[in-house]
Design a protein around this motif. Structure first.
Motif, PDB file in Angstrom:
ATOM      1  N   MET A 226      -4.769  11.978   6.883  1.00 48.09           N
ATOM      2  CA  MET A 226      -4.211  12.628   5.697  1.00 48.09           C
ATOM      3  C   MET A 226      -5.253  12.749   4.577  1.00 48.09           C
ATOM      4  O   MET A 226      -5.021  13.381   3.565  1.00 48.09           O
ATOM      5  N   GLY A 227      -6.409  12.062   4.750  1.00 51.68           N
ATOM      6  CA  GLY A 227      -7.448  12.148   3.747  1.00 51.68           C
ATOM      7  C   GLY A 227      -7.124  11.393   2.479  1.00 51.68           C
ATOM      8  O   GLY A 227      -7.777  11.591   1.462  1.00 51.68           O
ATOM      9  N   ARG A 228      -6.131  10.557   2.491  1.00 51.16           N
ATOM     10  CA  ARG A 228      -5.739   9.844   1.282  1.00 51.16           C
ATOM     11  C   ARG A 228      -6.756   8.749   0.968  1.00 51.16           C
ATOM     12  O   ARG A 228      -7.150   7.981   1.824  1.00 51.16           O
ATOM     13  N   GLU A 229      -7.178   8.684  -0.284  1.00 49.89           N
ATOM     14  CA  GLU A 229      -8.135   7.658  -0.685  1.00 49.89           C
ATOM     15  C   GLU A 229      -7.423   6.323  -0.848  1.00 49.89           C
ATOM     16  O   GLU A 229      -6.347   6.250  -1.446  1.00 49.89           O
ATOM     17  N   ARG A 230      -8.012   5.276  -0.308  1.00 47.72           N
ATOM     18  CA  ARG A 230      -7.406   3.948  -0.449  1.00 47.72           C
ATOM     19  C   ARG A 230      -7.641   3.425  -1.857  1.00 47.72           C
ATOM     20  O   ARG A 230      -8.709   3.616  -2.445  1.00 47.72           O
ATOM     21  N   VAL A 231      -6.646   2.748  -2.396  1.00 49.78           N
ATOM     22  CA  VAL A 231      -6.762   2.115  -3.705  1.00 49.78           C
ATOM     23  C   VAL A 231      -6.375   0.652  -3.555  1.00 49.78           C
ATOM     24  O   VAL A 231      -5.791   0.236  -2.563  1.00 49.78           O
ATOM     25  N   ALA A 232      -6.736  -0.148  -4.552  1.00 52.15           N
ATOM     26  CA  ALA A 232      -6.461  -1.584  -4.494  1.00 52.15           C
ATOM     27  C   ALA A 232      -4.963  -1.855  -4.427  1.00 52.15           C
ATOM     28  O   ALA A 232      -4.167  -1.180  -5.093  1.00 52.15           O
ATOM     29  N   GLN A 233      -4.581  -2.833  -3.606  1.00 53.74           N
ATOM     30  CA  GLN A 233      -3.176  -3.231  -3.494  1.00 53.74           C
ATOM     31  C   GLN A 233      -2.868  -4.265  -4.579  1.00 53.74           C
ATOM     32  O   GLN A 233      -3.170  -5.447  -4.431  1.00 53.74           O
ATOM     33  N   LEU A 234      -2.274  -3.824  -5.662  1.00 53.07           N
ATOM     34  CA  LEU A 234      -1.916  -4.711  -6.756  1.00 53.07           C
ATOM     35  C   LEU A 234      -0.547  -5.334  -6.502  1.00 53.07           C
ATOM     36  O   LEU A 234       0.272  -4.791  -5.772  1.00 53.07           O
ATOM     37  N   GLU A 235      -0.316  -6.501  -7.096  1.00 51.18           N
ATOM     38  CA  GLU A 235       0.991  -7.169  -7.043  1.00 51.18           C
ATOM     39  C   GLU A 235       1.482  -7.337  -5.604  1.00 51.18           C
ATOM     40  O   GLU A 235       2.652  -7.144  -5.290  1.00 51.18           O
ATOM     41  N   TYR A 236       0.551  -7.713  -4.716  1.00 46.83           N
ATOM     42  CA  TYR A 236       0.869  -7.761  -3.284  1.00 46.83           C
ATOM     43  C   TYR A 236       2.018  -8.708  -2.980  1.00 46.83           C
ATOM     44  O   TYR A 236       2.855  -8.437  -2.117  1.00 46.83           O
ATOM     45  N   SER A 237       2.089  -9.832  -3.692  1.00 46.18           N
ATOM     46  CA  SER A 237       3.148 -10.803  -3.421  1.00 46.18           C
ATOM     47  C   SER A 237       4.533 -10.285  -3.783  1.00 46.18           C
ATOM     48  O   SER A 237       5.543 -10.824  -3.328  1.00 46.18           O
TER      49      SER A 237
ATOM     50  N   SER B 131      -2.959   8.822   9.798  1.00 49.16           N
ATOM     51  CA  SER B 131      -1.830   9.741   9.648  1.00 49.16           C
ATOM     52  C   SER B 131      -0.692   9.394  10.603  1.00 49.16           C
ATOM     53  O   SER B 131       0.491   9.420  10.223  1.00 49.16           O
ATOM     54  N   LEU B 132      -1.037   9.031  11.844  1.00 41.69           N
ATOM     55  CA  LEU B 132       0.002   8.659  12.801  1.00 41.69           C
ATOM     56  C   LEU B 132       0.604   7.298  12.456  1.00 41.69           C
ATOM     57  O   LEU B 132       1.806   7.078  12.647  1.00 41.69           O
ATOM     58  N   ALA B 133      -0.230   6.388  11.957  1.00 43.44           N
ATOM     59  CA  ALA B 133       0.283   5.077  11.560  1.00 43.44           C
ATOM     60  C   ALA B 133       1.280   5.210  10.416  1.00 43.44           C
ATOM     61  O   ALA B 133       2.316   4.530  10.383  1.00 43.44           O
ATOM     62  N   ASP B 134       0.996   6.115   9.472  1.00 43.53           N
ATOM     63  CA  ASP B 134       1.939   6.368   8.375  1.00 43.53           C
ATOM     64  C   ASP B 134       3.291   6.838   8.917  1.00 43.53           C
ATOM     65  O   ASP B 134       4.355   6.376   8.489  1.00 43.53           O
ATOM     66  N   ARG B 135       3.247   7.766   9.853  1.00 40.61           N
ATOM     67  CA  ARG B 135       4.498   8.280  10.417  1.00 40.61           C
ATOM     68  C   ARG B 135       5.268   7.193  11.166  1.00 40.61           C
ATOM     69  O   ARG B 135       6.511   7.136  11.109  1.00 40.61           O
TER      70      ARG B 135
ATOM     71  N   ALA C 177       8.155   0.745   5.869  1.00 39.23           N
ATOM     72  CA  ALA C 177       7.238   1.061   4.771  1.00 39.23           C
ATOM     73  C   ALA C 177       7.107   2.567   4.668  1.00 39.23           C
ATOM     74  O   ALA C 177       7.461   3.306   5.591  1.00 39.23           O
ATOM     75  N   ASP C 178       6.585   3.018   3.537  1.00 34.50           N
ATOM     76  CA  ASP C 178       6.332   4.445   3.357  1.00 34.50           C
ATOM     77  C   ASP C 178       4.926   4.831   3.799  1.00 34.50           C
ATOM     78  O   ASP C 178       4.660   6.008   4.055  1.00 34.50           O
ATOM     79  N   HIS C 179       4.041   3.829   3.851  1.00 32.42           N
ATOM     80  CA  HIS C 179       2.637   4.125   4.103  1.00 32.42           C
ATOM     81  C   HIS C 179       1.998   2.903   4.735  1.00 32.42           C
ATOM     82  O   HIS C 179       2.278   1.764   4.338  1.00 32.42           O
ATOM     83  N   TYR C 180       1.171   3.114   5.745  1.00 30.02           N
ATOM     84  CA  TYR C 180       0.448   2.002   6.377  1.00 30.02           C
ATOM     85  C   TYR C 180      -0.928   1.892   5.738  1.00 30.02           C
ATOM     86  O   TYR C 180      -1.825   2.693   6.009  1.00 30.02           O
ATOM     87  N   TYR C 181      -1.059   0.908   4.877  1.00 26.94           N
ATOM     88  CA  TYR C 181      -2.275   0.765   4.081  1.00 26.94           C
ATOM     89  C   TYR C 181      -3.377   0.031   4.837  1.00 26.94           C
ATOM     90  O   TYR C 181      -4.558   0.333   4.700  1.00 26.94           O
ATOM     91  N   GLU C 182      -3.029  -0.970   5.612  1.00 26.08           N
ATOM     92  CA  GLU C 182      -3.992  -1.891   6.208  1.00 26.08           C
ATOM     93  C   GLU C 182      -4.960  -1.177   7.160  1.00 26.08           C
ATOM     94  O   GLU C 182      -4.577  -0.237   7.849  1.00 26.08           O
TER      95      GLU C 182
END
Length: 284
Positions: A1-12, A174-178, A186-191
């Motif tokens: 999807m070309g989405r840029e990764r950003v820091a995962q804040l408030e992970y807990s 992209s497939l992991a997100d789906r 989840a809405d998005h697979y960040y890892e």
């Protein structure tokens, strides 16, 4: 999807496993047992002085349970570092008398060069935007005779550990997100996990020893009794302890989690003999 990764804040706040105190303290016991073996301090009573006199930091500490256990293991000074502000707030409220909690990015650690005797980086690399930069920064702050403990998830582990979905980490983003959206988890697979080869390259600046098989073959020695529950589990553990090393090495590419100990200078484990001893990892 070309989405840029950003820091995962408030992970807990959205990963409740980070607030499971009993589980986090069990993980800490395993970490400390591995460090005790590598440092040759395993004979100390109850593990209470395993880190006696050492300056330690848990990088990616979240709610602070592991950092607190490092302090209780005798550390001269203990730090917990994260960008998870709610987690840090909870940690400071409970453990602030024993641990110094710092809000900082792993790519810019607020420590002097060579000032840390022990660093812990446990199941964090897949969450950060630039794990290679974090590893370089940990190399900078680690003392020349210091030790870095690493818990590293494997991309080729069949069951993805965060969402419990088989083969999720095998997929392109992209497939992991789906996949995670279709599961409703989840809405998005960040890892972003890496294979064993990718992890070796990430640690190219270090000398590395692999404790993955020693812990599986000798769980009682490494506070891992829950790894093999019941009679079937005990039989499996006994088989691991007796299996030829060459056969077990064939399993390493798909082991779900690697437990590695890294140093800046060449040195080896000082602990007592094990049925399956730690092995060097070729990183160069």
């Amino acid at each position: 999807m070309g989405r840029e990764r950003v820091a995962q804040l408030e992970y807990s706040e959205f990963q409740v496993a980070m607030l499971d105190e009993a589980k986090r303290r069990r993980k800490a016991a395993k970490i400390i047992a591995v460090l005790a073996h590598f440092l040759g301090r395993e004979a100390r009573d109850g593990g209470g002085a395993v880190l006696d006199g050492l300056t330690v930091a848990d990088i990616g500490c979240s709610a602070g349970f592991i950092a607190d256990e490092l302090a209780l293991a005798g550390a001269k000074r203990a730090f917990g570092v994260d960008i998870d502000v709610p987690g840090l707030r909870k940690a400071a409220e409970r453990f602030g008398e024993r641990v110094d909690f710092v809000c900082a990015d792993g790519t810019a650690l607020p420590f002097r060069d060579g000032s840390m005797d022990v660093l812990v980086f446990n199941h964090i690399y897949e969450h950060v935007v630039d794990p290679d930069a974090v590893v370089r920064e940990m190399h900078r702050v680690l003392a020349d005779d210091g030790v870095l403990y690493l818990g590293l998830g494997n991309r080729l582990g069949v069951m993805e550990p965060h969402y419990k979905l088989p083969f999720l980490s095998y997929l392109p983003p992209s497939l992991a997100d789906r996949y995670v959206r279709a599961s409703g988890r989840a809405d998005h697979y960040y890892e972003r996990f890496r294979t064993r080869g990718g992890l070796r390259r990430m640690l190219a600046g270090f000398h590395v020893w692999d404790y993955s098989l020693p812990v599986l073959a000798s769980p009682q020695r490494f506070a891992g009794a829950e790894l093999f529950p019941g009679a079937v589990g005990r039989a499996a553990q006994a088989t691991l302890a007796r299996s030829p090393r060459a056969a077990l090495r064939g399993l390493l590419p798909v082991v779900p989690t690697y437990l590695w100990v890294a140093t800046k200078a060449p040195r080896g484990p000082l602990g007592s003999a094990l049925p399956q001893p730690p092995q060097r990892v070729a990183t160069r």
